[in-house]
Design an enzyme around this catalytic site. Structure first.
Site, PDB file in Angstrom:
ATOM      1  CG  HIS A 121      -2.073  -0.983   1.093  1.00  0.00           C
ATOM      2  ND1 HIS A 121      -2.540  -1.478  -0.101  1.00  0.00           N
ATOM      3  CD2 HIS A 121      -2.829  -1.578   2.071  1.00  0.00           C
ATOM      4  CE1 HIS A 121      -3.528  -2.320   0.132  1.00  0.00           C
ATOM      5  NE2 HIS A 121      -3.719  -2.403   1.427  1.00  0.00           N
ATOM      6  CG  HIS A 192      -8.125  -0.413   2.133  1.00  0.00           C
ATOM      7  ND1 HIS A 192      -8.793  -1.094   3.127  1.00  0.00           N
ATOM      8  CD2 HIS A 192      -7.095  -1.221   1.772  1.00  0.00           C
ATOM      9  CE1 HIS A 192      -8.184  -2.247   3.361  1.00  0.00           C
ATOM     10  NE2 HIS A 192      -7.152  -2.351   2.553  1.00  0.00           N
ATOM     11  CD  GLU A 331      -8.939  -3.294  -0.762  1.00  0.00           C
ATOM     12  OE1 GLU A 331      -7.846  -2.692  -0.870  1.00  0.00           O
ATOM     13  OE2 GLU A 331      -9.082  -4.344  -0.097  1.00  0.00           O
TER      14      GLU A 331
END
Length: 375
Positions: A121, A192, A331
Site C-alpha cells: 500500500h 480501502h 477494492e
C-alpha cells in the site's frame, strides 16, 4: 430495487454525524480537516484529507432509516492510532510488490518494505499517512490532490495525483482519480473503505456477494501472487452467483486458511463499457444493496479477517470495537505485484501519459425482506 427520496426520508433515526472539530489539526505542518458532501436525498459522506480517508457513509435501509455503512473513527487522534488503511485512498501502489522491488527499463528500484520482506500500500509512509490538499468544490464534491515526490518510498518520478469524491443524485459515491509523472513509473490506486451494510450491528458473514469474475490470482504463503490465473468454478471463491460471504469462508482451502478468510484479487471479466458493474453486495436484514462499478481490471475482496477488537487500533465510532469480519473491503484496482508479472495488465505510466480511473459505489434498496444467507 428502488431509491429513497426526500419525501420518504424520516426526520429522525439518522446516526450521529462526526464532529468536524475533532478532526481539525496539523500533520507534517499541513492542516487536516473533515469534509462533508451530500445529495438532496440525504446520502452523506464524510472524509478527512489525512490519507483521503472516508470515515462515514450514511444511506437508508428498506424502511427509510439512515445507517452508517462505513467503518471508521470518531477523531483524528483515533484514526492515527487506528488501522492505517481504514477508509483510505491508496497510492502510489495499492496492494503488494514482492521483495519490495521492481525493474523498469533495465533499472531496479528498491522500495520501502513494510509487510515483512514486501512492499504494501505505497510503503512505510504511503498515501495513507499523507495530508492531501483539499478543495470543497460544492456541497456534493470534494477534490483532493497530492504530489508523490521523485524517490518517495523508492518510486521514480514526481507523480501529481488527484482524487475526487462526489455524491450523485442516484445515491452513488463516485471516486474519480488521475495522475501524471515526469518520469516512467508504476501506478495503482484504489479505495480501502470497510463496508458493513447493516451499519454498526454485527459481522458481514450473511451479506450476499456477487462478483463478475471467473478467476483469481492465487497467492503464496506471504500473500504474493504466484502468477497463476486460477478458475473459481467449483471452489469457495466462486461468487458468480449471489452467495453468502460466510457460506464457505471456513472451508479447508489453502488460500482461505493462510488468509483466515478472503483476501484475494479477482480477475474481472472484460467489459465493453469504460465504467461497468463488476460486483454487488446485499444485506438481507437491512435491505441495503451496493453495486460496484469500475474501470479497473481487478477487484480485491478482503473479508476483514484481521479486525480483532484490539484497543486502540480497532476502537471505532461511538467506542465500538471492530471485531473479526465486522467489515469487508471491495477494492477495484490493478493486480497485486503487476510490475513483476509481465502477463498481468500493465501499471506502467510514461511521461506525457495520464493515468485515470473510476470507482462507483452505488447504493440502493431491496424492499423484500428475506432471511437468505447462503446458496
Amino acid at each position: 430495487m428502488s431509491r429513497i427520496g426526500v419525501a420518504d426520508r424520516p426526520a429522525t433515526d439518522a446516526p450521529q454525524p462526526l464532529l468536524r472539530e475533532r478532526w481539525q489539526g496539523h500533520i507534517d505542518g499541513k492542516p487536516v480537516d473533515l469534509f462533508t458532501i451530500a445529495n438532496a436525498a440525504g446520502m452523506t459522506v464524510r472524509a478527512t484529507n489525512w490519507g483521503a480517508k472516508i470515515m462515514q457513509i450514511l444511506v437508508p435501509d428498506r424502511h427509510g432509516r439512515f445507517g452508517d455503512v462505513a467503518l471508521g473513527y470518531d477523531s483524528l487522534g483515533d484514526a492515527q492510532t487506528g488501522q492505517p488503511s481504514m477508509g483510505a485512498f491508496i497510492g502510489r501502489y495499492a496492494n503488494r510488490i514482492a521483495a519490495g522491488q521492481f525493474c523498469l527499463d533495465g533499472q531496479r528500484y528498491p522500495l520501502s518494505r513494510n509487510d515483512g520482506p514486501h512492499h504494501l500500500h505505497g510503503g512505510t509512509k504511503g498515501s495513507r499517512f499523507r495530508v492531501f490538499d483539499a478543495e470543497q468544490v460544492d456541497g456534493a464534491t470534494l477534490r483532493l490532490r497530492y504530489r508523490y515526490a521523485d524517490g518517495e518510498e523508492g518510486y521514480p518520478g514526481n507523480l501529481d495525483s488527484e482524487v475526487e469524491y462526489h455524491v450523485s443524485a442516484a445515491n452513488e459515491l463516485v471516486i474519480s482519480y488521475s495522475a501524471q509523472s515526469d518520469r516512467s513509473t508504476v501506478v495503482n490506486f484504489t479505495s480501502h473503505v470497510f463496508f458493513n451494510l447493516r451499519g454498526d450491528d454485527g459481522d458481514i458473514l450473511d451479506h450476499r456477494l456477487t462478483i463478475h469474475a471467473d478467476a483469481i490470482t492465487p497467492v503464496d504463503g506471504t500473500m504474493l501472487p504466484t502468477g497463476e490465473i486460477r478458475p473459481v468454478r467449483g471452489t469457495a471463491f466462486d461468487f458468480t452467483v449471489p452467495m453468502g460471504v460466510g457460506t464457505r469462508i471456513d472451508e479447508d482451502d489453502t488460500q482461505l486458511v493462510q488468509a483466515d478468510g478472503y483476501d484475494i484479487n479477482y480477475v474481472l471479466r472484460p467489459r465493453n463499457e469504460a465504467v461497468a458493474a463488476v460486483a454487488r453486495l446485499a444485506d438481507p436484514q437491512s435491505g441495503r444493496v451496493m453495486d460496484i462499478l469500475t474501470t479497473a481490471p481487478g477487484l480485491q475482496f478482503y473479508s476483514g479477517n484481521r479486525l480483532s477488537g484490539a484497543v486502540p487500533r480497532d476502537r471505532g465510532k461511538s467506542g465500538r470495537l471492530y471485531g473479526r469480519r465486522d467489515g469487508l473491503c471491495l477494492e477495484p484496482q490493478h493486480f497485486p505485484d503487476s510490475p513483476n508479472h509481465p502477463h498481468f495488465p500493465s501499471t506502467l505510466l510514461r511521461p506525457g501519459q495520464r493515468y485515470t480511473g473510476r470507482i462507483v459505489y452505488r447504493f440502493g434498496i431491496d424492499r423484500a425482506p428475506t432471511d437468505r444467507t447462503g446458496a
